[in-house]
Write an enzyme that holds these catalytic residues in place. Structure first.
Site, PDB file in Angstrom:
ATOM      1  N   HIS A  25       0.823  -1.233  -0.058  1.00  0.00           N
ATOM      2  CA  HIS A  25       0.115   0.067   0.149  1.00  0.00           C
ATOM      3  C   HIS A  25       0.963   1.373  -0.035  1.00  0.00           C
ATOM      4  O   HIS A  25       1.536   1.723   1.112  1.00  0.00           O
ATOM      5  CB  HIS A  25      -0.939   0.023   1.274  1.00  0.00           C
ATOM      6  CG  HIS A  25      -2.130  -0.985   1.097  1.00  0.00           C
ATOM      7  ND1 HIS A  25      -1.708  -2.318   1.619  1.00  0.00           N
ATOM      8  CD2 HIS A  25      -3.244  -1.218   0.493  1.00  0.00           C
ATOM      9  CE1 HIS A  25      -2.981  -3.076   1.318  1.00  0.00           C
ATOM     10  NE2 HIS A  25      -3.965  -2.433   0.855  1.00  0.00           N
ATOM     11  N   HIS A  32      -4.514  -5.844  -6.227  1.00  0.00           N
ATOM     12  CA  HIS A  32      -4.530  -7.037  -5.327  1.00  0.00           C
ATOM     13  C   HIS A  32      -5.788  -7.492  -5.056  1.00  0.00           C
ATOM     14  O   HIS A  32      -6.815  -6.726  -5.137  1.00  0.00           O
ATOM     15  CB  HIS A  32      -3.505  -6.863  -4.316  1.00  0.00           C
ATOM     16  CG  HIS A  32      -3.811  -5.645  -3.513  1.00  0.00           C
ATOM     17  ND1 HIS A  32      -3.519  -4.183  -3.637  1.00  0.00           N
ATOM     18  CD2 HIS A  32      -4.727  -5.542  -2.027  1.00  0.00           C
ATOM     19  CE1 HIS A  32      -3.970  -3.696  -2.758  1.00  0.00           C
ATOM     20  NE2 HIS A  32      -4.714  -4.364  -1.610  1.00  0.00           N
ATOM     21  N   CYS A  67     -12.786  -5.201   6.754  1.00  0.00           N
ATOM     22  CA  CYS A  67     -12.045  -5.570   5.306  1.00  0.00           C
ATOM     23  C   CYS A  67     -10.711  -6.185   5.505  1.00  0.00           C
ATOM     24  O   CYS A  67     -10.432  -6.046   6.528  1.00  0.00           O
ATOM     25  CB  CYS A  67     -11.759  -4.110   4.524  1.00  0.00           C
ATOM     26  SG  CYS A  67     -13.456  -3.075   4.345  1.00  0.00           S
ATOM     27  N   HIS A  69      -7.590  -8.970   3.557  1.00  0.00           N
ATOM     28  CA  HIS A  69      -7.063  -9.574   2.423  1.00  0.00           C
ATOM     29  C   HIS A  69      -6.765 -11.107   2.552  1.00  0.00           C
ATOM     30  O   HIS A  69      -5.979 -11.394   3.378  1.00  0.00           O
ATOM     31  CB  HIS A  69      -5.391  -8.905   2.093  1.00  0.00           C
ATOM     32  CG  HIS A  69      -5.380  -7.599   1.809  1.00  0.00           C
ATOM     33  ND1 HIS A  69      -5.252  -6.693   3.102  1.00  0.00           N
ATOM     34  CD2 HIS A  69      -5.746  -6.705   0.634  1.00  0.00           C
ATOM     35  CE1 HIS A  69      -5.482  -5.487   2.603  1.00  0.00           C
ATOM     36  NE2 HIS A  69      -5.471  -5.300   1.207  1.00  0.00           N
ATOM     37  N   GLU A  87     -10.155  -8.671  14.086  1.00  0.00           N
ATOM     38  CA  GLU A  87     -10.548  -7.021  14.278  1.00  0.00           C
ATOM     39  C   GLU A  87     -11.520  -6.689  15.324  1.00  0.00           C
ATOM     40  O   GLU A  87     -11.624  -5.771  16.043  1.00  0.00           O
ATOM     41  CB  GLU A  87     -10.710  -6.474  12.973  1.00  0.00           C
ATOM     42  CG  GLU A  87      -9.799  -6.406  11.955  1.00  0.00           C
ATOM     43  CD  GLU A  87     -10.157  -5.637  10.854  1.00  0.00           C
ATOM     44  OE1 GLU A  87     -11.099  -4.801  10.715  1.00  0.00           O
ATOM     45  OE2 GLU A  87      -9.540  -5.902   9.651  1.00  0.00           O
ATOM     46  N   GLU A 116      -7.876  -2.617  -5.664  1.00  0.00           N
ATOM     47  CA  GLU A 116      -8.468  -3.734  -5.281  1.00  0.00           C
ATOM     48  C   GLU A 116      -9.383  -4.429  -6.041  1.00  0.00           C
ATOM     49  O   GLU A 116     -10.419  -3.692  -6.525  1.00  0.00           O
ATOM     50  CB  GLU A 116      -8.869  -3.802  -3.805  1.00  0.00           C
ATOM     51  CG  GLU A 116      -8.049  -3.331  -2.733  1.00  0.00           C
ATOM     52  CD  GLU A 116      -8.359  -3.489  -1.223  1.00  0.00           C
ATOM     53  OE1 GLU A 116      -7.519  -3.427  -0.426  1.00  0.00           O
ATOM     54  OE2 GLU A 116      -9.398  -2.987  -1.117  1.00  0.00           O
TER      55      GLU A 116
END
Length: 181
Positions: A25, A32, A67, A69, A87, A116
């Protein structure tokens, strides 16, 4: 938690390698794979979270619930469960795609780019939140229609991906139907 990576994608959205998440980032973030999840409670309220100030991209901004990955070899669904636990300290059920082909590119005020392919899901929380303050600085359970009105009135106060996802009429209808069941 071990060091996270992003799965890089080629022009056909096929995996082409990995890169450490923080290094990926930048001002020129490569395309990605990611995911976005809108989490609802048993009363149909949406969990809106405020990103920690330590986040590299969009610190302190309100966004949808979680959110992240997927890691190499991990399904999107497995990644969502992992990030909900990490999280939010929450278990989830009824994971449902609501905008499977969402992708975007956006630049935050500091110049950090998100780029993304980001399928969007809804899920139901099945336990009490135990929020990780390194990830989330604040949160609110709210009625979906109230959140939508806030997105329309003050889109600058929310993450661009949240605004874009909710602005898609079909995705918004799916989210509304999900919260009402």
């Amino acid at each position: 938690m071990t060091e996270e990576h992003v799965v890089l994608l080629d022009e056909q959205d096929k995996p082409s390698g990995t890169l450490e998440k923080y290094a990926a980032h930048t001002l020129n973030t490569p395309l990605h794979l990611a995911f976005s999840c809108w989490l609802f409670n048993e009363d149909g309220q949406l969990l809106v979270t405020r990103r920690s100030l330590s986040k590299k991209a969009w610190p302190g901004v309100w966004t949808n619930s979680v959110c992240g990955h997927p890691q190499q070899g991990e399904t999107t669904e497995e990644a969502i469960i992992r990030r909900c636990r990490f999280e939010l300290g929450v278990e989830i059920t009824d994971l449902t795609p609501v905008y499977p082909h969402f992708s975007y590119r956006a630049t935050d005020p500091n110049g950090i780019v998100e780029n993304e392919v980001c399928p969007v899901f809804a899920a139901r929380a099945t336990s009490v939140l135990q929020v990780n303050s390194e990830e989330v600085m604040d949160y609110q359970w709210s009625e979906f229609k109230s959140v939508w009105q806030s997105l329309l009135a003050t889109p600058w106060a929310f993450s661009p991906w949240m605004v874009m996802q909710a602005s898609d009429e079909q995705a918004r209808k799916r989210l509304l139907n999900y919260c009402q069941r």
